[in-house]
Motif scaffolding. Structure first.
Motif, short mmCIF file in Angstrom:
data_model
loop_
_atom_site.label_atom_id
_atom_site.label_comp_id
_atom_site.label_asym_id
_atom_site.label_seq_id
_atom_site.Cartn_x
_atom_site.Cartn_y
_atom_site.Cartn_z
N UNK A 122 -4.74 7.79 8.74
CA UNK A 122 -5.82 7.89 9.73
C UNK A 122 -5.83 6.66 10.65
N UNK A 123 -5.44 5.51 10.10
CA UNK A 123 -5.41 4.27 10.89
C UNK A 123 -4.06 4.08 11.60
N UNK A 124 -3.16 5.03 11.41
CA UNK A 124 -1.82 4.99 12.01
C UNK A 124 -1.02 3.76 11.58
N UNK A 125 -1.13 3.46 10.27
CA UNK A 125 -0.37 2.34 9.70
C UNK A 125 0.70 2.91 8.78
N UNK A 126 1.95 2.53 9.04
CA UNK A 126 3.10 3.04 8.30
C UNK A 126 3.26 2.32 6.97
N UNK A 127 3.51 3.09 5.92
CA UNK A 127 3.80 2.52 4.60
C UNK A 127 5.31 2.28 4.54
N UNK A 128 5.71 1.02 4.36
CA UNK A 128 7.15 0.72 4.34
C UNK A 128 7.68 0.46 2.93
N UNK A 129 6.79 0.28 1.96
CA UNK A 129 7.23 0.08 0.58
C UNK A 129 6.13 0.55 -0.36
N UNK A 130 6.56 1.07 -1.51
CA UNK A 130 5.59 1.62 -2.46
C UNK A 130 6.15 1.52 -3.87
N UNK A 131 5.31 1.08 -4.79
CA UNK A 131 5.65 1.07 -6.21
C UNK A 131 4.41 1.60 -6.93
N UNK A 140 0.35 -8.08 -8.51
CA UNK A 140 1.09 -8.25 -7.26
C UNK A 140 0.70 -9.54 -6.57
N UNK A 141 1.67 -10.10 -5.83
CA UNK A 141 1.43 -11.31 -5.05
C UNK A 141 2.17 -11.17 -3.73
N UNK A 142 1.45 -11.40 -2.63
CA UNK A 142 2.03 -11.25 -1.30
C UNK A 142 2.10 -12.59 -0.59
N UNK A 143 3.27 -12.89 -0.07
CA UNK A 143 3.50 -14.15 0.64
C UNK A 143 3.31 -13.90 2.14
N UNK A 144 2.26 -14.49 2.70
CA UNK A 144 1.95 -14.26 4.12
C UNK A 144 2.96 -14.94 5.05
N UNK A 150 5.69 -9.36 -4.23
CA UNK A 150 6.27 -9.45 -5.58
C UNK A 150 5.41 -8.60 -6.50
N UNK A 151 6.07 -7.73 -7.27
CA UNK A 151 5.37 -6.81 -8.18
C UNK A 151 5.85 -7.08 -9.59
N UNK A 156 8.46 -4.19 -17.58
CA UNK A 156 9.52 -3.79 -16.67
C UNK A 156 10.00 -4.92 -15.77
N UNK A 157 9.44 -6.09 -15.90
CA UNK A 157 9.92 -7.22 -15.12
C UNK A 157 9.32 -7.32 -13.73
N UNK A 158 10.06 -8.03 -12.85
CA UNK A 158 9.58 -8.35 -11.51
C UNK A 158 10.51 -7.76 -10.47
#
Length: 161
Positions: A122-131, A140-144, A150-151, A156-158
């Protein structure tokens, strides 16, 4: 470097060199939005698919996919992001418990993922990765600075996406 912790039903925004982290993603979904041009990142820890499930009282905007994602976009725009530059990465939405029968109400994880995808579309934002999916919890940790998510999945590891 600061690590901004996002709790359950919470959301937050970061700029380099900060990172966003959330733990305890079982059936919840971690939604990461990123404007790579302006280097503005956002993360929401979505617990439930829609705000119509709220029980009276005050509405916690970060708790529901249909309110958390639009609110996160607004918060990122206040920090200089442009929605046309945003991409999304999703993690979580596990089916943590096995249930007999086909009761749709017990499929919280898959319903959360579907609701997040609907709100992003609805916001027209594309999903480029999914787990998403499975039956294990995630952190999860996201580096800006780099745009890397990082998941860490239980047993099952990282991996990085």
């Amino acid at each position: 470097m600061e690590i901004i912790k996002i709790g359950m039903a919470d959301l937050g925004v970061a700029k380099p060199p900060s990172r966003l982290r959330t733990t305890g993603l079982g059936s919840c979904v971690g939604v990461v939005l990123y404007d790579h041009i302006h280097k503005v990142a956002g993360m929401a820890h979505v617990m439930l698919p829609e705000s119509s499930l709220a029980k009276g009282g005050e509405l916690s905007v970060g708790k529901y996919a249909d309110t958390a994602i639009p609110h996160l976009i607004q918060q990122m725009q206040k920090e200089g992001a442009a929605s046309r530059n945003m991409i999304a990465k999703l993690a979580g939405g596990a089916q943590m418990f096995a249930f007999l029968g086909g009761n749709d109400m017990m499929r919280i994880g898959p319903r959360n993922v579907e609701a997040c995808k609907t709100a992003l579309q609805a916001a027209q934002i594309k999903i480029i990765a999914e787990d998403t999916g499975g039956n294990c919890g995630r952190t999860i940790e996201f580096d800006s600075s780099t745009g890397v998510l990082q998941i860490r999945t239980v047993n099952q590891g990282v991996k990085e996406v």
